[in-house]
Design an enzyme around this catalytic site. Structure first.
Site, PDB file in Angstrom:
ATOM      1  CG  ASP A 120      -1.950   1.040   1.302  1.00 24.04           C
ATOM      2  OD1 ASP A 120      -2.930   0.992   0.551  1.00 24.04           O
ATOM      3  OD2 ASP A 120      -1.759   1.955   2.129  1.00 24.04           O
ATOM      4  CE1 TYR A 172      -6.501   7.422   1.899  1.00 27.58           C
ATOM      5  CE2 TYR A 172      -4.257   6.680   2.283  1.00 27.58           C
ATOM      6  CZ  TYR A 172      -5.561   6.409   1.896  1.00 27.58           C
ATOM      7  OH  TYR A 172      -5.897   5.149   1.501  1.00 27.58           O
ATOM      8  CG  HIS A 192      -5.767  -2.947   0.017  1.00 26.76           C
ATOM      9  ND1 HIS A 192      -5.112  -2.469  -1.101  1.00 26.76           N
ATOM     10  CD2 HIS A 192      -5.292  -2.218   1.070  1.00 26.76           C
ATOM     11  CE1 HIS A 192      -4.285  -1.501  -0.738  1.00 26.76           C
ATOM     12  NE2 HIS A 192      -4.370  -1.328   0.564  1.00 26.76           N
TER      13      HIS A 192
END
Length: 296
Positions: free
Chosen positions: A102, A210, A271
């Site tokens: 990720d 983020y 994921h």
């Protein structure tokens, strides 16, 4: 207690002017495992004891996560990359096998681009090339929906408040929704992730990761032109049913690699690949890592 778990040690190290907490086990060539959002070192719990039979395994909490420092700044990909480069050097090594999942995989990509001399190999788990993620965020409606949290995180204060008010629900939904094999996230496991995010400053810090993904300067840099190709042996593993990052990103990202390269799609996997199918991931890493020096 499992003897392999009792062999883990928790340590701190100063790198790039911050203190990173890390878990380590084993001796030999250095393997660094980089977690994603919103995890911490614990996401690699199934890999640490297995890889430690052959390597010195070091698993940091990234800047801002869990027990690592949570400064107000430094969450851009280049600073995060310098954190890991400094970690390698502070541990007394000149090179490492770097494995990233990720967001941790995006750091690994950048490390391989900017400091290939510091890598013996690169392994990427459901981790698109940073420039491809930026392009996809700017792309289709489907891509925008997949990355909606990126946009929600841009408004300071509001996401933090919402997550704090509904932390158990946020953690459960975020992990369970993106998992195909949901048994990987039992109540006990989710409570550990919740506890890590509940630490003072953690939610704000991890959201900074983020926010930096949509930083205008990042857009300009990544859309300005193709980076130099990866020149270190590379393994890419991808959960085929990832609802966050479409597996088409695997093929597109592979175009940035000009080195011995292997890729594998993992069926019936979401994921959280190293937690959903840990035995398969362990087998693939062990198959790849020992061969990396010979391929270099």
């Amino acid at each position: 207690m499992d003897s392999s778990i009792s062999a883990w040690t928790h340590q701190f190290i100063c790198t790039n002017r911050i203190n990173l907490h890390y878990v380590t086990q084993g001796e030999g060539e250095l393997v660094i495992l980089l977690h994603g959002f919103p995890e911490f070192w614990y996401s690699w719990r199934f890999q640490i004891p297995v890889l430690a039979k052959h390597f010195k395994v070091v698993v940091p909490d990234l800047r801002g996560y869990n027990d690592s420092d949570k400064p107000r700044s430094g969450y851009d990909i280049d600073t995060l990359t310098q954190d890991i480069l400094g970690l390698i050097e502070s541990l007394g090594y000149t090179q490492a096998h770097v494995v990233g999942h990720d967001c941790g995989g995006m750091i690994a990509w950048n490390l391989a681009h900017r400091f290939p001399q510091s890598l013996k190999s690169l392994s990427l788990l459901n981790a698109p090339h940073p420039s491809r993620l930026v392009r996809n965020v700017a792309g289709t409606l489907d891509d925008l929906l997949r990355t909606s949290l990126l946009f929600a995180a841009q408004v300071p204060g509001i996401p933090e408040q919402w997550i704090h008010q509904s932390l158990p629900q946020f953690v459960r939904n975020y992990f369970q929704t993106q998992a195909v094999r949901k048994a990987a996230f039992s109540k006990d496991v989710l409570e550990l992730y919740e506890a890590a995010l509940a630490k003072q400053g953690a939610v704000t810090a991890v959201l900074h990761h983020y926010r930096q993904m949509l930083n205008p300067s990042l857009w300009l840099a990544k859309l300005g032109g193709p980076p130099d190709p990866i020149q270190v042996p590379t393994l890419v593993l991808w959960g085929e049913d990832d609802t966050t990052l479409d597996n088409s990103l695997l093929e597109v990202s592979a175009r940035f690699i000009q080195a011995p390269f292997r890729a594998k799609l993992i069926p019936e996997c979401g994921h959280w690949i190293q937690q959903e199918v840990p035995r398969l991931v362990n087998a693939e890493l062990l198959k790849f890592l020992p061969s990396a020096p010979a391929l270099a």
